[in-house]
Scaffold this motif. Structure first.
Motif, PDB file in Angstrom:
ATOM      1  N   LEU A 170       0.861  -1.185   0.000  1.00 32.04           N
ATOM      2  CA  LEU A 170       0.000   0.000   0.000  1.00 32.04           C
ATOM      3  C   LEU A 170       0.900   1.238   0.000  1.00 32.04           C
ATOM      4  N   LEU A 171       0.677   2.131  -0.936  1.00 32.53           N
ATOM      5  CA  LEU A 171       1.480   3.365  -0.974  1.00 32.53           C
ATOM      6  C   LEU A 171       0.748   4.430  -0.180  1.00 32.53           C
ATOM      7  N   THR A 172       1.405   4.918   0.856  1.00 34.51           N
ATOM      8  CA  THR A 172       0.771   5.871   1.760  1.00 34.51           C
ATOM      9  C   THR A 172       1.830   6.684   2.495  1.00 34.51           C
ATOM     10  N   PRO A 173       1.574   7.983   2.712  1.00 37.85           N
ATOM     11  CA  PRO A 173       2.552   8.764   3.481  1.00 37.85           C
ATOM     12  C   PRO A 173       2.711   8.257   4.906  1.00 37.85           C
ATOM     13  N   LYS A 174       1.793   7.391   5.359  1.00 42.99           N
ATOM     14  CA  LYS A 174       1.884   6.859   6.730  1.00 42.99           C
ATOM     15  C   LYS A 174       2.717   5.587   6.784  1.00 42.99           C
TER      16      LYS A 174
ATOM     17  N   CYS B 166      -2.247   2.141  -5.429  1.00 42.20           N
ATOM     18  CA  CYS B 166      -2.091   3.602  -5.445  1.00 42.20           C
ATOM     19  C   CYS B 166      -3.366   4.268  -4.947  1.00 42.20           C
ATOM     20  N   GLY B 167      -3.220   5.139  -3.963  1.00 45.93           N
ATOM     21  CA  GLY B 167      -4.365   5.912  -3.496  1.00 45.93           C
ATOM     22  C   GLY B 167      -4.539   7.172  -4.325  1.00 45.93           C
ATOM     23  N   HIS B 168      -5.637   7.847  -4.095  1.00 48.33           N
ATOM     24  CA  HIS B 168      -5.896   9.148  -4.713  1.00 48.33           C
ATOM     25  C   HIS B 168      -6.844   9.889  -3.801  1.00 48.33           C
ATOM     26  N   TYR B 169      -7.184  11.115  -4.150  1.00 52.67           N
ATOM     27  CA  TYR B 169      -8.105  11.925  -3.338  1.00 52.67           C
ATOM     28  C   TYR B 169      -7.569  12.010  -1.901  1.00 52.67           C
ATOM     29  N   GLU B 170      -8.436  11.760  -0.923  1.00 53.92           N
ATOM     30  CA  GLU B 170      -8.019  11.881   0.478  1.00 53.92           C
ATOM     31  C   GLU B 170      -7.281  10.628   0.963  1.00 53.92           C
ATOM     32  N   GLY B 171      -7.328   9.581   0.175  1.00 58.44           N
ATOM     33  CA  GLY B 171      -6.655   8.335   0.569  1.00 58.44           C
ATOM     34  C   GLY B 171      -7.628   7.169   0.558  1.00 58.44           C
ATOM     35  N   PHE B 172      -7.436   6.250   1.543  1.00 62.78           N
ATOM     36  CA  PHE B 172      -8.213   5.002   1.559  1.00 62.78           C
ATOM     37  C   PHE B 172      -9.060   4.886   2.817  1.00 62.78           C
ATOM     38  N   ASP B 173     -10.068   4.041   2.746  1.00 60.20           N
ATOM     39  CA  ASP B 173     -10.742   3.537   3.947  1.00 60.20           C
ATOM     40  C   ASP B 173      -9.674   2.772   4.740  1.00 60.20           C
TER      41      ASP B 173
ATOM     42  N   ILE C 262       4.194   1.477   2.437  1.00 63.36           N
ATOM     43  CA  ILE C 262       5.438   2.210   2.157  1.00 63.36           C
ATOM     44  C   ILE C 262       5.140   3.661   1.804  1.00 63.36           C
ATOM     45  N   SER C 263       5.994   4.547   2.350  1.00 63.12           N
ATOM     46  CA  SER C 263       5.977   5.970   1.979  1.00 63.12           C
ATOM     47  C   SER C 263       7.290   6.271   1.271  1.00 63.12           C
ATOM     48  N   ILE C 264       7.267   7.089   0.218  1.00 60.58           N
ATOM     49  CA  ILE C 264       8.555   7.415  -0.419  1.00 60.58           C
ATOM     50  C   ILE C 264       9.177   8.675   0.179  1.00 60.58           C
ATOM     51  N   GLY C 265       8.555   9.273   1.170  1.00 61.97           N
ATOM     52  CA  GLY C 265       9.173  10.432   1.817  1.00 61.97           C
ATOM     53  C   GLY C 265       8.150  11.222   2.604  1.00 61.97           C
ATOM     54  N   ASP C 266       8.650  12.129   3.408  1.00 58.57           N
ATOM     55  CA  ASP C 266       7.773  12.915   4.283  1.00 58.57           C
ATOM     56  C   ASP C 266       7.179  14.106   3.546  1.00 58.57           C
ATOM     57  N   TYR C 267       6.357  13.832   2.579  1.00 52.86           N
ATOM     58  CA  TYR C 267       5.610  14.853   1.851  1.00 52.86           C
ATOM     59  C   TYR C 267       4.387  14.147   1.270  1.00 52.86           C
ATOM     60  N   VAL C 268       3.420  14.945   0.829  1.00 51.83           N
ATOM     61  CA  VAL C 268       2.179  14.339   0.339  1.00 51.83           C
ATOM     62  C   VAL C 268       2.039  14.548  -1.165  1.00 51.83           C
ATOM     63  N   LEU C 269       1.959  13.439  -1.887  1.00 54.12           N
ATOM     64  CA  LEU C 269       1.715  13.468  -3.335  1.00 54.12           C
ATOM     65  C   LEU C 269       0.208  13.414  -3.577  1.00 54.12           C
ATOM     66  N   SER C 270      -0.195  13.748  -4.789  1.00 53.96           N
ATOM     67  CA  SER C 270      -1.634  13.704  -5.110  1.00 53.96           C
ATOM     68  C   SER C 270      -2.127  12.279  -5.339  1.00 53.96           C
ATOM     69  N   GLY C 271      -1.209  11.389  -5.659  1.00 55.31           N
ATOM     70  CA  GLY C 271      -1.597   9.999  -5.900  1.00 55.31           C
ATOM     71  C   GLY C 271      -0.387   9.096  -5.730  1.00 55.31           C
ATOM     72  N   GLY C 272      -0.636   7.784  -5.691  1.00 56.77           N
ATOM     73  CA  GLY C 272       0.461   6.844  -5.452  1.00 56.77           C
ATOM     74  C   GLY C 272       1.264   6.481  -6.694  1.00 56.77           C
TER      75      GLY C 272
HETATM   76  N1  SAM Z   1      -4.841  12.110   3.311  1.00 57.04           N
HETATM   77  C1  SAM Z   1      -3.624  11.368   3.182  1.00 57.04           C
HETATM   78  C2  SAM Z   1      -2.721  11.685   4.370  1.00 57.04           C
HETATM   79  O1  SAM Z   1      -2.703  12.821   4.821  1.00 57.04           O
HETATM   80  O2  SAM Z   1      -1.977  10.764   4.807  1.00 57.04           O
HETATM   81  C3  SAM Z   1      -2.905  11.742   1.896  1.00 57.04           C
HETATM   82  C4  SAM Z   1      -3.602  11.266   0.655  1.00 57.04           C
HETATM   83  S1  SAM Z   1      -2.679  11.639  -0.808  1.00 57.04           S
HETATM   84  C5  SAM Z   1      -3.352  13.180  -1.277  1.00 57.04           C
HETATM   85  C6  SAM Z   1      -3.317  10.531  -2.006  1.00 57.04           C
HETATM   86  C7  SAM Z   1      -2.523   9.252  -2.217  1.00 57.04           C
HETATM   87  O3  SAM Z   1      -1.239   9.566  -2.707  1.00 57.04           O
HETATM   88  C8  SAM Z   1      -2.257   8.407  -0.993  1.00 57.04           C
HETATM   89  O4  SAM Z   1      -3.372   7.604  -0.662  1.00 57.04           O
HETATM   90  C9  SAM Z   1      -1.057   7.580  -1.421  1.00 57.04           C
HETATM   91  O5  SAM Z   1      -1.418   6.447  -2.193  1.00 57.04           O
HETATM   92  C10 SAM Z   1      -0.304   8.562  -2.320  1.00 57.04           C
HETATM   93  N2  SAM Z   1       0.804   9.219  -1.606  1.00 57.04           N
HETATM   94  C11 SAM Z   1       0.857  10.493  -1.206  1.00 57.04           C
HETATM   95  N3  SAM Z   1       2.008  10.771  -0.609  1.00 57.04           N
HETATM   96  C12 SAM Z   1       2.739   9.636  -0.617  1.00 57.04           C
HETATM   97  C13 SAM Z   1       4.017   9.279  -0.133  1.00 57.04           C
HETATM   98  N4  SAM Z   1       4.799  10.150   0.507  1.00 57.04           N
HETATM   99  N5  SAM Z   1       4.445   8.012  -0.332  1.00 57.04           N
HETATM  100  C14 SAM Z   1       3.663   7.108  -0.952  1.00 57.04           C
HETATM  101  N6  SAM Z   1       2.428   7.380  -1.434  1.00 57.04           N
HETATM  102  C15 SAM Z   1       1.965   8.629  -1.266  1.00 57.04           C
END
Ligand code: SAM
Length: 222
Positions: A85-89, A111-118, A129-139
């Motif tokens: 799961l790709l997520t900033p967390k 890959c998530g999008h929008y606000e993320g996942f349930d 996995i997160s690729i870094g301490d920043y928020v992308l728009s999608g995975g």
């Molecule tokens: N609301 C989420 C949060 O604050 O943790 C951020 C959602 S982000 C706008 C949309 C998607 O982009 C995430 O669900 C994830 O799949 C992907 N994404 C964003 N930042 C990422 C990161 N640093 N590493 C991996 N995936 C990321």
């Protein structure tokens, strides 16, 4: 090695992976990349994949039932795939993880999008996995970054003249500096030792430079 990517935007994955070194790896069948369009698993006439969050708040969340259907299909078609799961967390990605992943045969990215996942999606995957301490728009960019860094480590993907052995993060070091023509540029010259033809001296200089640059720029690595 096969990579599967569950995404709402399959074309973004291919636009990042089908060229240059990865493109060659695909052509020579060392790596394979298959995308699964999450929209295909959506509900109703509009193929709905997301919904509003319980408790209120901004943005839409990808639905766990839709994601589950997509993951089940990928697992059925790719026995033993490792689902990420790709997520900033998630756990912060680095070269050591790239090395571990390069020993797997089949990896799937969600890959998530929008606000993320349930949140319940976390029970359906093998790693986050997160690729870094920043928020992308999608995975998608995160998936492509991991696919690229893992593929480089798979034997045969880099050409004979290229190697990852001296590259940054191998042995916890940054790489030594490189120079090419012109020899002089705006008062900056190529270090004499690199013009000497003395391979022993060049090797020694490169080792020293790698240590220096690592100490100066990334003292945390050693
Ligand atoms: N609301 C989420 C949060 O604050 O943790 C951020 C959602 S982000 C706008 C949309 C998607 O982009 C995430 O669900 C994830 O799949 C992907 N994404 C964003 N930042 C990422 C990161 N640093 N590493 C991996 N995936 C990321």
């Amino acid at each position: 090695m096969k990579f599967n990517v569950i995404t709402l935007f399959p074309e973004t994955i291919h636009s990042l992976t089908d060229y240059s070194i990865l493109g060659r790896g695909i052509k020579s069948k060392i790596i394979e990349i298959e995308t699964y369009n999450l929209r295909d698993f959506g509900l109703g006439k509009y193929k709905q994949v997301d919904d509003t969050p319980y408790g209120g708040g901004a943005g839409m969340l990808l639905k766990v039932d839709i994601l589950d259907k997509a993951i089940e299909k990928v697992r059925a078609q790719n026995k033993g795939t490792f689902v990420i799961l790709l997520t900033p967390k998630g756990q912060k990605y680095g070269q050591s993880q790239a090395k571990k992943l390069s020993r797997k045969d089949n990896i799937t990215f969600v890959c998530g999008h929008y606000e993320g996942f349930d949140e319940r999606i976390r029970e359906l995957v093998d790693a986050e996995i997160s690729i870094g301490d920043y928020v992308l728009s999608g995975g998608e960019i995160a998936a492509a970054a991991i696919i690229d860094s893992v593929s480089r480590l798979i034997p045969g993907v880099l050409g004979k003249e290229e190697s990852h052995k001296d590259e940054s993060f191998e042995d916890g070091m940054l790489e030594y500096p490189h120079y090419t023509n012109p020899r002089e540029y705006k008062g900056m010259s190529v270090p004499e030792v690199l013009l000497s033809g003395n391979h022993g001296e060049i090797e020694k200089w490169r080792k020293e430079q790698a240590q220096k640059v690592t100490k100066d720029k990334r003292p945390d690595l050693k």
